[in-house]
Design a protein around this motif. Structure first.
Motif, PDB file in Angstrom:
ATOM      1  N   SER A  94       0.756  -1.184  -0.069  1.00  0.00           N
ATOM      2  CA  SER A  94      -0.168   0.278   0.118  1.00  0.00           C
ATOM      3  C   SER A  94       0.841   1.240  -0.063  1.00  0.00           C
ATOM      4  O   SER A  94       1.905   1.182   0.551  1.00  0.00           O
ATOM      5  CB  SER A  94      -0.971   0.048   1.251  1.00  0.00           C
ATOM      6  N   VAL A  96      -0.181   4.152   1.276  1.00  0.00           N
ATOM      7  CA  VAL A  96      -0.397   4.687   2.548  1.00  0.00           C
ATOM      8  C   VAL A  96       0.052   6.148   2.741  1.00  0.00           C
ATOM      9  O   VAL A  96       0.973   6.771   3.579  1.00  0.00           O
ATOM     10  CB  VAL A  96       0.369   3.994   3.936  1.00  0.00           C
ATOM     11  N   PRO A  99      -5.662   9.248   2.622  1.00  0.00           N
ATOM     12  CA  PRO A  99      -6.623   8.437   3.698  1.00  0.00           C
ATOM     13  C   PRO A  99      -7.372   7.341   2.925  1.00  0.00           C
ATOM     14  O   PRO A  99      -8.167   6.479   3.520  1.00  0.00           O
ATOM     15  CB  PRO A  99      -7.491   9.495   4.185  1.00  0.00           C
ATOM     16  N   THR A 100      -7.608   7.424   1.639  1.00  0.00           N
ATOM     17  CA  THR A 100      -8.283   6.321   0.848  1.00  0.00           C
ATOM     18  C   THR A 100      -7.289   5.490   0.182  1.00  0.00           C
ATOM     19  O   THR A 100      -7.965   4.366  -0.412  1.00  0.00           O
ATOM     20  CB  THR A 100      -9.091   7.060  -0.112  1.00  0.00           C
ATOM     21  N   ASP A 101      -6.210   5.160   0.557  1.00  0.00           N
ATOM     22  CA  ASP A 101      -5.120   4.318   0.067  1.00  0.00           C
ATOM     23  C   ASP A 101      -5.669   3.032   0.689  1.00  0.00           C
ATOM     24  O   ASP A 101      -5.838   2.962   1.767  1.00  0.00           O
ATOM     25  CB  ASP A 101      -3.783   4.626   0.506  1.00  0.00           C
ATOM     26  N   THR A 102      -5.261   1.984  -0.254  1.00  0.00           N
ATOM     27  CA  THR A 102      -6.078   0.475   0.122  1.00  0.00           C
ATOM     28  C   THR A 102      -4.745  -0.318   0.060  1.00  0.00           C
ATOM     29  O   THR A 102      -3.848  -0.142  -0.908  1.00  0.00           O
ATOM     30  CB  THR A 102      -7.182   0.292  -0.464  1.00  0.00           C
TER      31      THR A 102
ATOM     32  N   ARG B  31     -11.109   3.939  10.316  1.00  0.00           N
ATOM     33  CA  ARG B  31     -11.023   3.353   8.775  1.00  0.00           C
ATOM     34  C   ARG B  31     -11.261   1.835   8.811  1.00  0.00           C
ATOM     35  O   ARG B  31     -11.187   1.047   9.490  1.00  0.00           O
ATOM     36  CB  ARG B  31      -9.546   3.542   8.391  1.00  0.00           C
ATOM     37  N   TYR B  33     -12.358  -1.115   5.971  1.00  0.00           N
ATOM     38  CA  TYR B  33     -12.389  -1.695   4.512  1.00  0.00           C
ATOM     39  C   TYR B  33     -13.210  -2.607   4.283  1.00  0.00           C
ATOM     40  O   TYR B  33     -13.432  -3.616   5.056  1.00  0.00           O
ATOM     41  CB  TYR B  33     -10.796  -2.030   4.128  1.00  0.00           C
ATOM     42  N   VAL B  48     -13.212   1.903   0.814  1.00  0.00           N
ATOM     43  CA  VAL B  48     -12.596   2.483   1.926  1.00  0.00           C
ATOM     44  C   VAL B  48     -13.561   3.516   2.664  1.00  0.00           C
ATOM     45  O   VAL B  48     -13.888   4.496   2.221  1.00  0.00           O
ATOM     46  CB  VAL B  48     -11.265   3.113   1.714  1.00  0.00           C
ATOM     47  N   LEU B  50     -14.210   6.043   5.940  1.00  0.00           N
ATOM     48  CA  LEU B  50     -13.346   6.790   6.631  1.00  0.00           C
ATOM     49  C   LEU B  50     -14.093   7.553   7.727  1.00  0.00           C
ATOM     50  O   LEU B  50     -13.271   8.017   8.854  1.00  0.00           O
ATOM     51  CB  LEU B  50     -12.651   8.084   5.879  1.00  0.00           C
ATOM     52  N   GLN B  98      -2.577   0.883   8.345  1.00  0.00           N
ATOM     53  CA  GLN B  98      -3.081  -0.093   7.786  1.00  0.00           C
ATOM     54  C   GLN B  98      -2.932  -1.598   8.318  1.00  0.00           C
ATOM     55  O   GLN B  98      -2.674  -2.443   7.536  1.00  0.00           O
ATOM     56  CB  GLN B  98      -3.176  -0.167   6.134  1.00  0.00           C
TER      57      GLN B  98
END
Lengths: 114, 112
Positions: A94, A96, A99-102, B31, B33, B48, B50, B98
């Motif tokens: 990822s 990172v 905030p929307t990184d996956t 967060r 997912y 995702v 938030l 994450q």
């Protein structure tokens, strides 16, 4: 881009043997992760890395070791394999940053220890 | 210790019907997912989420997040066979690195 690649796809080990699962990503992601997935279960985090030279334990690190010498590669080492390590292993990466990184996952390595 | 629970674990439904998968988690996180896994395959990112009240939609799937209730839902509208898969929710326990804790997964089978 190939994304996240893992080798081998399948492997059978005998109890007490050792092996290294390879993981490479070509997306220049800073974070990388190793998970195991037991049959019918969710994924459990083994180790993760926030960048070259930096690694940390996840939920189930016992029996495993990792290293991160480059941004692209994150190998997982199994020492003295045990039947409890029979599982499917997924590597992920990822960016990172936002905030929307996956996480992007590799195809997995199916490991059987007999 | 963060725990993530999904229900139901198995769901068999007919095409054209609507249904909802629930994901509860035990400690505060900002967060969440959702991933999809086809049999024998890897995981594919779906959404995702938030913030409290977040709603995201893609085709026949819609996900929402209620951080106060520590609950996320994945709603399937007018299901089609192609949506048959296992769906996982995962919660970030690290506030941004994450470090994900996954639910057990919901195996969804959609019958013609």
């Amino acid at each position: 881009n190939a994304g996240v690649t893992q080798t081998p796809k399948f492997r059978i080990l005998k109890i007490g043997q050792s092996m290294t699962l390879q993981c490479t990503q070509d997306m220049n992601h800073n974070y990388m992760y190793w998970y195991r997935q037991d049959p019918g279960m969710g994924l459990k985090l083994i180790y993760y890395s926030v960048g070259a030279g930096i690694t940390d334990k996840g939920e189930v690190p016992n029996g495993y070791n990792v290293s991160r010498s480059t941004t692209e590669d994150f190998p997982l080492r199994l020492e003295l394999a045990a039947p409890s390590q029979t599982s499917v292993y997924f590597c992920a990466s990822s960016l990172v940053v936002g905030p929307t990184d996956t996480q992007y996952f590799g195809p997995g390595t199916r490991l059987t220890v007999l | 210790e963060l725990k993530v629970e999904q229900n139901p674990l198995f769901l068999s439904m007919q095409e054209g019907k609507n249904y909802t998968i629930y994901c509860n988690y035990s400690t505060t996180s900002d967060r969440l997912y959702w991933y999809r896994q086809d049999p024998g395959k890897s995981l594919e990112s779906l959404f995702v989420l938030l913030s409290n009240g977040a709603v995201k939609q893609e085709g026949r799937l819609m996900a929402s997040l209620d951080t106060k209730a520590r609950l996320s839902t994945l709603h399937i509208t007018a299901a089609v066979h192609d949506l048959s898969a296992t769906y996982f929710c995962a919660v970030d326990e690290s506030g941004g690195a994450q470090k994900l804790v996954f639910g057990q997964g919901t195996r969804l089978t959609i019958n013609p």
